[in-house]
Scaffold this motif. Structure first.
Motif, PDB file in Angstrom:
ATOM      1  N   LEU A 276     -97.872 -61.703  41.187  1.00 23.68           N
ATOM      2  CA  LEU A 276     -97.107 -60.720  41.928  1.00 23.68           C
ATOM      3  C   LEU A 276     -96.594 -59.701  40.932  1.00 23.68           C
ATOM      4  O   LEU A 276     -96.077 -60.071  39.873  1.00 23.68           O
ATOM      5  N   PRO A 277     -96.758 -58.406  41.210  1.00 24.48           N
ATOM      6  CA  PRO A 277     -96.292 -57.406  40.249  1.00 24.48           C
ATOM      7  C   PRO A 277     -94.818 -57.582  39.904  1.00 24.48           C
ATOM      8  O   PRO A 277     -93.987 -57.841  40.782  1.00 24.48           O
ATOM      9  N   VAL A 278     -94.504 -57.471  38.618  1.00 25.76           N
ATOM     10  CA  VAL A 278     -93.132 -57.596  38.148  1.00 25.76           C
ATOM     11  C   VAL A 278     -92.757 -56.315  37.420  1.00 25.76           C
ATOM     12  O   VAL A 278     -93.414 -55.289  37.570  1.00 25.76           O
ATOM     13  N   SER A 279     -91.695 -56.362  36.657  1.00 26.83           N
ATOM     14  CA  SER A 279     -91.249 -55.159  35.956  1.00 26.83           C
ATOM     15  C   SER A 279     -92.335 -54.612  35.037  1.00 26.83           C
ATOM     16  O   SER A 279     -93.056 -55.364  34.377  1.00 26.83           O
ATOM     17  N   TYR A 280     -92.429 -53.287  34.983  1.00 20.58           N
ATOM     18  CA  TYR A 280     -93.400 -52.659  34.088  1.00 20.58           C
ATOM     19  C   TYR A 280     -93.124 -52.990  32.628  1.00 20.58           C
ATOM     20  O   TYR A 280     -94.022 -52.877  31.787  1.00 20.58           O
ATOM     21  N   ASN A 281     -91.902 -53.408  32.327  1.00 22.70           N
ATOM     22  CA  ASN A 281     -91.569 -53.758  30.942  1.00 22.70           C
ATOM     23  C   ASN A 281     -92.416 -54.898  30.413  1.00 22.70           C
ATOM     24  O   ASN A 281     -92.594 -55.038  29.206  1.00 22.70           O
ATOM     25  N   TYR A 282     -92.965 -55.716  31.313  1.00 23.31           N
ATOM     26  CA  TYR A 282     -93.750 -56.878  30.888  1.00 23.31           C
ATOM     27  C   TYR A 282     -95.238 -56.571  30.771  1.00 23.31           C
ATOM     28  O   TYR A 282     -96.019 -57.444  30.359  1.00 23.31           O
ATOM     29  N   SER A 283     -95.668 -55.378  31.138  1.00 19.65           N
ATOM     30  CA  SER A 283     -97.086 -54.995  31.032  1.00 19.65           C
ATOM     31  C   SER A 283     -98.009 -56.018  31.692  1.00 19.65           C
ATOM     32  O   SER A 283     -99.062 -56.369  31.160  1.00 19.65           O
ATOM     33  N   TYR A 284     -97.610 -56.522  32.849  1.00 24.09           N
ATOM     34  CA  TYR A 284     -98.400 -57.479  33.623  1.00 24.09           C
ATOM     35  C   TYR A 284     -98.672 -58.785  32.865  1.00 24.09           C
ATOM     36  O   TYR A 284     -99.630 -59.495  33.175  1.00 24.09           O
ATOM     37  N   ASP A 285     -97.834 -59.104  31.918  1.00 23.98           N
ATOM     38  CA  ASP A 285     -97.996 -60.325  31.125  1.00 23.98           C
ATOM     39  C   ASP A 285     -96.944 -61.341  31.557  1.00 23.98           C
ATOM     40  O   ASP A 285     -95.777 -61.216  31.199  1.00 23.98           O
ATOM     41  N   PRO A 286     -97.317 -62.360  32.344  1.00 20.84           N
ATOM     42  CA  PRO A 286     -96.310 -63.307  32.839  1.00 20.84           C
ATOM     43  C   PRO A 286     -95.639 -64.090  31.722  1.00 20.84           C
ATOM     44  O   PRO A 286     -94.460 -64.451  31.839  1.00 20.84           O
ATOM     45  N   LEU A 287     -96.358 -64.361  30.643  1.00 20.29           N
ATOM     46  CA  LEU A 287     -95.758 -65.097  29.532  1.00 20.29           C
ATOM     47  C   LEU A 287     -94.602 -64.311  28.926  1.00 20.29           C
ATOM     48  O   LEU A 287     -93.572 -64.878  28.545  1.00 20.29           O
ATOM     49  N   ALA A 288     -94.759 -62.996  28.847  1.00 21.12           N
ATOM     50  CA  ALA A 288     -93.683 -62.158  28.302  1.00 21.12           C
ATOM     51  C   ALA A 288     -92.426 -62.260  29.152  1.00 21.12           C
ATOM     52  O   ALA A 288     -91.301 -62.239  28.630  1.00 21.12           O
ATOM     53  N   GLU A 289     -92.607 -62.390  30.452  1.00 18.59           N
ATOM     54  CA  GLU A 289     -91.430 -62.495  31.329  1.00 18.59           C
ATOM     55  C   GLU A 289     -90.688 -63.809  31.091  1.00 18.59           C
ATOM     56  O   GLU A 289     -89.457 -63.823  30.996  1.00 18.59           O
ATOM     57  N   TYR A 290     -91.404 -64.904  31.007  1.00 18.53           N
ATOM     58  CA  TYR A 290     -90.735 -66.183  30.747  1.00 18.53           C
ATOM     59  C   TYR A 290     -89.979 -66.144  29.422  1.00 18.53           C
ATOM     60  O   TYR A 290     -88.840 -66.623  29.324  1.00 18.53           O
ATOM     61  N   LEU A 291     -90.600 -65.586  28.408  1.00 14.22           N
ATOM     62  CA  LEU A 291     -89.946 -65.516  27.102  1.00 14.22           C
ATOM     63  C   LEU A 291     -88.678 -64.673  27.158  1.00 14.22           C
ATOM     64  O   LEU A 291     -87.709 -64.942  26.442  1.00 14.22           O
ATOM     65  N   GLN A 292     -88.665 -63.686  28.028  1.00  9.45           N
ATOM     66  CA  GLN A 292     -87.475 -62.851  28.178  1.00  9.45           C
ATOM     67  C   GLN A 292     -86.284 -63.672  28.674  1.00  9.45           C
ATOM     68  O   GLN A 292     -85.138 -63.378  28.353  1.00  9.45           O
ATOM     69  N   PHE A 293     -86.561 -64.715  29.444  1.00  9.10           N
ATOM     70  CA  PHE A 293     -85.490 -65.524  30.021  1.00  9.10           C
ATOM     71  C   PHE A 293     -85.104 -66.725  29.161  1.00  9.10           C
ATOM     72  O   PHE A 293     -84.044 -67.302  29.364  1.00  9.10           O
ATOM     73  N   ILE A 294     -85.954 -67.120  28.231  1.00  7.48           N
ATOM     74  CA  ILE A 294     -85.638 -68.312  27.439  1.00  7.48           C
ATOM     75  C   ILE A 294     -85.487 -68.039  25.952  1.00  7.48           C
ATOM     76  O   ILE A 294     -84.991 -68.893  25.210  1.00  7.48           O
ATOM     77  N   ASP A 295     -85.894 -66.839  25.503  1.00  2.03           N
ATOM     78  CA  ASP A 295     -85.880 -66.559  24.060  1.00  2.03           C
ATOM     79  C   ASP A 295     -85.574 -65.088  23.817  1.00  2.03           C
ATOM     80  O   ASP A 295     -86.385 -64.351  23.275  1.00  2.03           O
ATOM     81  N   ASN A 296     -84.378 -64.680  24.239  1.00  9.49           N
ATOM     82  CA  ASN A 296     -84.003 -63.274  24.097  1.00  9.49           C
ATOM     83  C   ASN A 296     -82.923 -63.046  23.056  1.00  9.49           C
ATOM     84  O   ASN A 296     -82.494 -61.919  22.845  1.00  9.49           O
ATOM     85  N   GLY A 297     -82.470 -64.112  22.391  1.00 11.01           N
ATOM     86  CA  GLY A 297     -81.459 -63.982  21.357  1.00 11.01           C
ATOM     87  C   GLY A 297     -80.039 -64.106  21.848  1.00 11.01           C
ATOM     88  O   GLY A 297     -79.118 -64.402  21.068  1.00 11.01           O
ATOM     89  N   ASP A 298     -79.808 -63.900  23.159  1.00 12.67           N
ATOM     90  CA  ASP A 298     -78.453 -63.976  23.712  1.00 12.67           C
ATOM     91  C   ASP A 298     -78.213 -65.257  24.494  1.00 12.67           C
ATOM     92  O   ASP A 298     -77.139 -65.842  24.426  1.00 12.67           O
ATOM     93  N   PHE A 299     -79.194 -65.678  25.256  1.00  6.60           N
ATOM     94  CA  PHE A 299     -79.018 -66.864  26.099  1.00  6.60           C
ATOM     95  C   PHE A 299     -80.387 -67.411  26.467  1.00  6.60           C
ATOM     96  O   PHE A 299     -81.417 -66.765  26.263  1.00  6.60           O
ATOM     97  N   SER A 300     -80.383 -68.600  27.034  1.00  4.46           N
ATOM     98  CA  SER A 300     -81.586 -69.169  27.635  1.00  4.46           C
ATOM     99  C   SER A 300     -81.191 -69.815  28.945  1.00  4.46           C
ATOM    100  O   SER A 300     -80.194 -70.543  29.015  1.00  4.46           O
ATOM    101  N   VAL A 301     -81.953 -69.544  29.992  1.00  6.95           N
ATOM    102  CA  VAL A 301     -81.735 -70.290  31.219  1.00  6.95           C
ATOM    103  C   VAL A 301     -82.101 -71.746  30.960  1.00  6.95           C
ATOM    104  O   VAL A 301     -82.825 -72.062  30.015  1.00  6.95           O
ATOM    105  N   ASP A 302     -81.609 -72.627  31.795  1.00 11.01           N
ATOM    106  CA  ASP A 302     -81.831 -74.061  31.590  1.00 11.01           C
ATOM    107  C   ASP A 302     -83.142 -74.540  32.203  1.00 11.01           C
ATOM    108  O   ASP A 302     -83.562 -75.673  31.952  1.00 11.01           O
ATOM    109  N   GLY A 303     -83.759 -73.664  32.965  1.00 10.76           N
ATOM    110  CA  GLY A 303     -85.044 -74.009  33.545  1.00 10.76           C
ATOM    111  C   GLY A 303     -85.536 -72.891  34.441  1.00 10.76           C
ATOM    112  O   GLY A 303     -84.780 -71.990  34.813  1.00 10.76           O
TER     113      GLY A 303
END
Length: 731
Positions: A276-303
């Motif tokens: 499903l299309p997501v933010s253009y910031n991810y360039s259609y790369d789903p792996l990049a989106e997951y990394l944004q939520f778990i490895d962004n330097g500020d926080f990580s979601v728990d799942g």
């Protein structure tokens, strides 16, 4: 169709008061993770691997287990039947996820659900015996329905535990108030099932009002301390954590995760899917989106709750916390396709600079000549494909040249170099028919470069290992336009110092063997033969012919893994044949957009690249308009592990197709032919004529043989997937 995947209301609470204590098999590097516990984030498979197989089916749950982290959580959306049985089904209505309408024809009913009228087939109208006649089907119409013929049964929670034996089970209790109105009790069901089944998580996305407090969930969310008195955590849509504006660009993240962690609450994010299309910031790369939520330097979601659990498993297990200077764990070259053309207009300064910053090894320039003989880097000789020339005063120059392409075009040799410099670039949108558009903010960014500008840019980049210069249509340019593309390129390379020892490696590519023979007679550069059509193998005579003028070969992806209706049908012998003759092999073109990938690759560009790299006899490089994805892949830590985890094993071509029943199989296609010597040999490049470019004309024509138009693959397991194949075929 997609509105049903969002949890409603927007805040989900999960309770653990009556449940076995949480397991903590999330990894040993506690210090790295900014989760509440310090452990790695959990991966929750929504209805199993529901991105491919029908939600909550045996195949979906089993595939999630064999392609994900060892502690992957199996998610079951619980619905109640007329006789109080708890079944796993994504919605209170059975219509979209089963074949019930065909089994019980004209039996739909109408009820209020959360105060909203709904008509359909509701679980409350059928006993578990009735339900046993119904089979699960794919409920998302953009996904393949080819597995619907398997007759996957609907599981009760007990049957799910018995047949799948998930390591961790999460029950999502939906529509409690609706079931209460039908004299059914979710509370009684939960209390009963947790005595028999080892449930670890129970969540409840109730109606808009939380019944025990009479407050809206949005209000409760603002009082996280209060939530802690009756829940262990919250699950929210990912947009609550990292919102996007109406144009699909990311905004600054909220403080929800850090606020919840401070209150002692875990935070799980939902609505993750690869297709499903997501933010253009991810360039259609789903792996990049997951990394944004778990490895962004500020926080990580728990799942994360995902329809494609293999991708967050890769994120957690292979790619999180990689340093910017992480060593490469696999030796493949990353070659750009018109620069980073997935993010910027092709062959512009912006596309080239982005490719360099994204880790490309070899920067490419397809050379096209202007009317006055100046070489430019342009993705096509037809300027319509990469610029707004058709909307300019140059539209009058449109002409039809069957020797170059079908239909009309505005060709580079019809404009002067000054004209081309003034053109506005236009981003490529190869999947616009699927409403998948590349970054609109960048659609006209940058400017085109001459070959000389390109060579100067590349020469100053220490991260590059070489440049790839593509020359096509040289025979036509020489014989009909009077332009010598070969000499122009050689002169530019010499002038820029690329013929000197110690300079960047130069690769010259063409689909015309006679062009490469000309270059071989006049230079020492690496010569690359681009095989445009798809072949299963290469005859010995063809290979010997290629070796006479080339050092390496470019193949289309389908020559390596043939497809039928976006399913891989197997693998060919062409790569090992070419490698056995000491020819380097590069494969193109890798895109991030999920429709460019076979179903077997799970709508994940990283899975696709990994399968071509690990699942063949060793290709030497990949050609891509998204070099960031390919460069990150070759740094992943899983490839350096003693045992490769299941989520980083290559797919086994043909396995997935075995699970399609006979009545759903696509029509068989003829096997790919071998490449023959006659298909390699070309007439010599003609001498330079004194002709000028043809005058504009109208009319249509047939497509010329060997068209160099880039192919659009409309598509989507792992070797361990054979386990699932065997299991299901024995049912």
């Amino acid at each position: 169709m997609w509105s049903s995947r969002s949890l409603s209301p927007l805040l989900t609470l999960f309770l653990l008061h009556s449940v076995v204590a949480l397991v903590s098999a999330r990894g040993s590097s506690r210090a790295k993770w900014k989760t509440l516990s310090g452990d790695a984030p959990l991966v929750i498979a929504r209805g199993g691997f529901s991105g491919l197989f029908p939600d909550s089916s045996l195949a979906a749950y089993n595939l999630a287990l064999i392609t994900s982290l060892p502690n992957v959580i199996s998610w079951c959306d619980v619905q109640l039947t007329k006789d109080s049985a708890g079944i796993c089904l994504p919605d209170v209505k059975l219509d979209n996820a089963t074949d019930i309408a065909a089994i019980y024809q004209n039996k739909s009913t109408a009820y209020l659900v959360n105060g909203v009228p709904n008509r359909g087939y509701f679980s409350v109208d059928y006993t578990i015996k009735d339900i046993s006649q119904v089979a699960l089907t794919q409920g998302i119409y953009s996904r393949t329905n080819k597995f619907d013929g398997n007759g996957f049964p609907i599981f009760t929670v007990g049957e799910l535990n018995k047949q799948v034996n998930p390591p961790i089970l999460w029950l999502n209790i939906q529509h409690d108030m609706f079931y209460s109105q039908h004299n059914l009790s979710m509370r009684k069901f939960v209390l009963s099932v947790i005595r028999k089944v080892p449930v670890k998580y129970i969540s409840s996305p109730e109606d808009d009002i939380e019944p025990t407090t009479n407050q809206t969930y949005g209000t409760i969310q603002k009082n996280l301390t209060f939530i802690k008195t009756f829940a262990s955590g919250i699950m929210v849509p990912k947009s609550y954590i990292w919102p996007a504006d109406p144009s699909s660009y990311l905004q600054p993240h909220t403080t929800l995760v850090s606020d919840a962690h401070e209150a002692g609450l875990e935070v799980f994010a939902s609505d993750f899917t690869n297709d499903l299309p997501v933010s253009y910031n991810y360039s259609y790369d789903p792996l990049a989106e997951y990394l944004q939520f778990i490895d962004n330097g500020d926080f990580s979601v728990d799942g994360v709750l995902s329809d494609f659990p293999i991708t967050p498993s890769e994120a957690v297990g292979c790619f999180a916390h990689l340093s910017a200077n992480a060593a490469k764990t696999v030796n493949i070259s990353v070659i750009s396709k018109f620069g980073a053309s997935g993010d910027y207009p092709p062959c512009t300064d912006m596309a080239y600079n982005k490719a360099i910053s994204d880790g490309v090894d070899v920067l490419d320039c397809p050379v096209q000549l202007s009317k006055d003989g100046i070489p430019f880097c342009l993705s096509s000789i037809d300027l319509i494909e990469s610029s707004t020339v058709a909307q300019s005063s140059f539209s009058r120059l449109a002409t039809s040249i069957p020797e170059i392409k079908s239909g009309s075009g505005i060709f580079s040799f019809s404009l002067t170099s000054a004209d081309i410099r003034r053109l506005t670039p236009s981003i490529l949108n190869p999947y616009a028919k699927y409403t998948l558009y590349r970054n609109p903010k960048n659609k006209n960014e940058g400017h085109f470069l001459t070959l000389q500008d390109f060579l100067s840019l590349a020469k100053n980049q220490t991260s590059l290992s070489g440049v790839l210069i593509t020359v096509e249509h040289a025979a036509y340019l020489a014989g009909k336009v009077g332009l010598n593309a070969i000499e122009v390129v050689l002169t530019a390379l010499s002038k820029a110092g690329y013929d000197k020892q110690g300079a960047l490696k130069v690769m010259i590519q063409s689909s015309d063997s006679s062009v490469l023979k000309e270059f071989k007679s006049k230079s020492k550069y690496e010569l690359v033969y681009n095989i445009l059509d798809d072949f299963s193998d290469a005859e010995k005579a063809a290979v010997e012919e290629i070796k006479g003028f080339a050092n390496s070969v470019v193949l289309d992806k389908k020559s390596v893994f043939p497809e039928n209706s976006a399913f891989l049908t197997g693998s060919t012998n062409i790569v090992p044949t070419l490698k056995a003759s000491n020819l380097a092999v590069y494969v193109e073109t890798f895109h991030n957009e999920f429709v460019s990938q076979a179903w077997d690759f799970f709508s994940d560009g990283t899975v696709e690249i990994n399968s071509f790299v690990q699942g063949t006899t060793g290709i030497d490089g990949v050609i891509t308009g998204f070099p960031k994805t390919a460069d990150r892949y070759r740094k992943n830590r899983c490839l350096a592990a003693k045992t490769t985890p299941p989520y980083m094993q290559p797919v086994k071509p043909g396995d997935l197709l075995q699970l399609v029943t006979k009545d759903y199989l696509p029509p068989a296609e003829a096997p790919l032919p071998p490449l023959t010597e006659s298909e390699v040999s070309e007439a010599p490049v003609p001498p330079i004529s004194n002709s000028s470019a043809p005058a504009p004309s109208s009319g249509s024509s047939t497509s010329p043989p060997g068209s160099s138009q880039e192919k659009v693959n409309v598509c989507f397991f792992l070797s361990t997937f054979a386990v699932l194949v065997s299991l299901l075929l024995l049912l």
